[in-house]
Design a protein around this motif. Sequence first.
Motif: not given
Length: 124
Positions: A53-81
């Motif tokens: 919820q806060s963005g402080g914890s993230t996790g990835y599948a091994d197949s995408v680790k190091g290539r993909f990044t998840i993030s969120r902007d709670n002020a914009k109600n949006t999550v990104y990949l």
Amino acid sequence: QVQLVESGGGVVQAGGSLRLSCAASGRTFSSYGMGWFRQAPGKEREFVAGISQSGGSTGYADSVKGRFTISRDNAKNTVYLQMNSLKPEDTAVYYCAARESVGWSSYPERYNYWGQGTQVTVSS
């Protein structure tokens, strides 16, 4: 309840990048753990990335680790990949999902709400 709408999919050459967005409406976005999943033709839906919820914890599948990044902007109600160094095997429909419980999960059945998906095609 929350409604989710993904965008940003498309066709890209191998090695390229795309950024997916998932816009949420409805109840307070910051109260949801969020995840990205994908499903290729003939395959089961699989976990890609998750964020708390806060963005402080993230996790990835091994197949995408190091290539993909998840993030969120709670002020914009949006999550990104952010997807870099894309490979043909990344081709799939990508879905974002929201869960009312604390944190993120790699299990799709632990999410309460789903978007309609956006197609990502990586050509070789």
